[in-house]
Design an enzyme around this catalytic site. Structure first.
Site, PDB file in Angstrom:
ATOM      1  N   ALA A   1       0.806  -1.219   0.000  1.00 33.22           N
ATOM      2  CA  ALA A   1       0.000   0.000   0.000  1.00 33.22           C
ATOM      3  C   ALA A   1       0.839   1.268   0.000  1.00 33.22           C
ATOM      4  O   ALA A   1       0.424   2.293  -0.551  1.00 33.22           O
ATOM      5  CB  ALA A   1      -0.938  -0.007   1.205  1.00 33.22           C
TER       6      ALA A   1
ATOM      7  N   THR B   1       0.523   5.667  -1.698  1.00 34.28           N
ATOM      8  CA  THR B   1       0.084   6.783  -0.862  1.00 34.28           C
ATOM      9  C   THR B   1       0.289   8.124  -1.562  1.00 34.28           C
ATOM     10  O   THR B   1      -0.515   9.044  -1.392  1.00 34.28           O
ATOM     11  CB  THR B   1       0.807   6.772   0.501  1.00 34.28           C
ATOM     12  OG1 THR B   1       2.228   6.771   0.292  1.00 34.28           O
ATOM     13  CG2 THR B   1       0.418   5.559   1.318  1.00 34.28           C
TER      14      THR B   1
ATOM     15  N   GLN C   1       0.453  -6.383  -3.810  1.00 36.66           N
ATOM     16  CA  GLN C   1      -0.611  -6.601  -2.836  1.00 36.66           C
ATOM     17  C   GLN C   1      -1.726  -5.587  -3.023  1.00 36.66           C
ATOM     18  O   GLN C   1      -2.759  -5.684  -2.355  1.00 36.66           O
ATOM     19  CB  GLN C   1      -0.032  -6.486  -1.419  1.00 36.66           C
ATOM     20  CG  GLN C   1       0.994  -7.563  -1.077  1.00 36.66           C
ATOM     21  CD  GLN C   1       1.653  -7.317   0.273  1.00 36.66           C
ATOM     22  OE1 GLN C   1       2.605  -6.555   0.372  1.00 36.66           O
ATOM     23  NE2 GLN C   1       1.145  -7.949   1.305  1.00 36.66           N
TER      24      GLN C   1
ATOM     25  N   ASP D   1      -5.299  -1.484  -6.885  1.00 40.75           N
ATOM     26  CA  ASP D   1      -5.652  -0.226  -7.545  1.00 40.75           C
ATOM     27  C   ASP D   1      -5.344  -0.183  -9.041  1.00 40.75           C
ATOM     28  O   ASP D   1      -5.775   0.736  -9.733  1.00 40.75           O
ATOM     29  CB  ASP D   1      -4.980   0.953  -6.846  1.00 40.75           C
ATOM     30  CG  ASP D   1      -3.478   0.770  -6.658  1.00 40.75           C
ATOM     31  OD1 ASP D   1      -2.814   0.226  -7.571  1.00 40.75           O
ATOM     32  OD2 ASP D   1      -2.952   1.174  -5.596  1.00 40.75           O
TER      33      ASP D   1
ATOM     34  N   HIS E   1      -3.845  -9.812  -4.513  1.00 39.41           N
ATOM     35  CA  HIS E   1      -5.096  -9.608  -3.774  1.00 39.41           C
ATOM     36  C   HIS E   1      -6.236  -9.175  -4.681  1.00 39.41           C
ATOM     37  O   HIS E   1      -7.232  -8.628  -4.216  1.00 39.41           O
ATOM     38  CB  HIS E   1      -4.879  -8.589  -2.650  1.00 39.41           C
ATOM     39  CG  HIS E   1      -3.938  -9.072  -1.594  1.00 39.41           C
ATOM     40  ND1 HIS E   1      -3.310  -8.231  -0.695  1.00 39.41           N
ATOM     41  CD2 HIS E   1      -3.497 -10.318  -1.287  1.00 39.41           C
ATOM     42  CE1 HIS E   1      -2.532  -8.930   0.109  1.00 39.41           C
ATOM     43  NE2 HIS E   1      -2.634 -10.202  -0.233  1.00 39.41           N
TER      44      HIS E   1
ATOM     45  N   CYS F   1     -22.521 -17.035  -9.016  1.00 36.07           N
ATOM     46  CA  CYS F   1     -22.269 -17.595 -10.353  1.00 36.07           C
ATOM     47  C   CYS F   1     -20.908 -17.191 -10.910  1.00 36.07           C
ATOM     48  O   CYS F   1     -20.505 -17.655 -11.969  1.00 36.07           O
ATOM     49  CB  CYS F   1     -23.372 -17.191 -11.321  1.00 36.07           C
ATOM     50  SG  CYS F   1     -23.327 -15.453 -11.846  1.00 36.07           S
TER      51      CYS F   1
ATOM     52  N   CYS G   1     -26.288  -9.324  -8.614  1.00 37.71           N
ATOM     53  CA  CYS G   1     -25.815  -9.802  -9.913  1.00 37.71           C
ATOM     54  C   CYS G   1     -26.973  -9.802 -10.899  1.00 37.71           C
ATOM     55  O   CYS G   1     -28.063 -10.312 -10.597  1.00 37.71           O
ATOM     56  CB  CYS G   1     -25.245 -11.212  -9.761  1.00 37.71           C
ATOM     57  SG  CYS G   1     -24.783 -12.008 -11.318  1.00 37.71           S
TER      58      CYS G   1
END
Length: 255
Positions: free
Chosen positions: A10, A14, A90, A93, A110, A121, A143
């Site tokens: 992360a 920043t 990780q 974005d 991730h 589904c 969905c």
């Protein structure tokens, strides 16, 4: 050809306006309850959590963010002859790809916040489309294919990483010559273990992070300077042939 693996957390984003999670000003410290919005069990069980989660995505900075100098430096290294660069991120974005890294060279450990998936589904669609439905008044959009619960295509707390993606990441960690862990607390497993795997297989390990990490003791170099300036400088040294600090010494610092 020098193979370089970049594990990004992360902290690399920043400077693009996206808060980290565990830093001194991280999201979890400012709002401990925010963790429930990205925890699978809470999300699936509580419609209010889902409504708050969709609102967080709508109001959050991720889809409006743009790559910063650190992302651009990684993409520049990938374009440099003589280097094979792979990003193990990780982050969710998508900023590495926006900076110019080919998508096939970025492993999103991730998942991605730029898509949504049905928990029943498994149909996928864009986050933009889902958020348009939220703006139109669907505070918990189902969905369209089966009526199931939609979630972002990220790995929430309580979910397992994709074993295929993780396996590819482990292979890269074992094969690389330089492994740079940047902006990661190296506390979230199994992604954090990639740093140790790389070091065990002979890679030069560099940790670029403002706070201490559990893998600092294995590192050949630890950088505490701001990522936006430190990472471009580090990668420029690699491009110029100097490598990380001490790279001219063929023996690992831990030996």
């Amino acid at each position: 050809m020098t193979m370089v693996a970049i594990l990004s957390g992360a902290g690399i984003s920043t400077d693009s306006g996206i808060s980290d999670y565990r830093g001194p000003n991280g999201l979890w410290r400012r709002d401990p309850e925010a963790g429930k919005l990205v925890t699978y069990a809470y999300y699936m069980a509580d419609p209010d959590i889902r409504r708050r989660s969709w609102r967080m995505r709508l109001d959050g900075p991720v889809l409006r963010a743009r790559p910063n100098a650190a992302h651009l430096a990684v993409a520049e290294l990938e374009r440099t002859p003589g280097f094979a660069v792979r990003v193990l991120t990780q982050n969710v974005d998508g900023l590495h790809q926006m900076a110019g890294m080919p998508g096939r060279k970025v492993l999103e450990l991730h998942g991605t916040a730029r898509a949504v998936v049905c928990t029943r589904c498994h149909a996928r669609s864009s986050m933009e489309e889902a958020l348009e439905r939220v703006v139109a008044g669907e505070d918990d959009p189902p969905c369209r294919a089966c009526g199931g619960i939609l979630k972002s295509a990220t790995v929430m707390f309580g979910e397992r990483l994709d074993p295929v993606v993780l396996g590819r990441a482990m292979g890269i960690a074992k094969a690389c010559e330089v492994f740079v862990a940047v902006g990661s607390s190296l506390q979230v497993q199994p992604a954090a273990s990639l740093a140790g795997i790389a070091a065990e297989h002979g890679a030069r390990l560099v940790v670029v992070n403002a706070e201490p990490t559990p893998y600092d003791g294995l590192a050949d170099e630890v950088v505490r300077e701001p990522i936006g300036t430190a990472l471009p400088a580090l990668l420029a040294r690699l491009r110029d042939g100097a490598g990380p600090a001490g790279a001219a010494d063929p023996d690992r610092a831990a030996d």
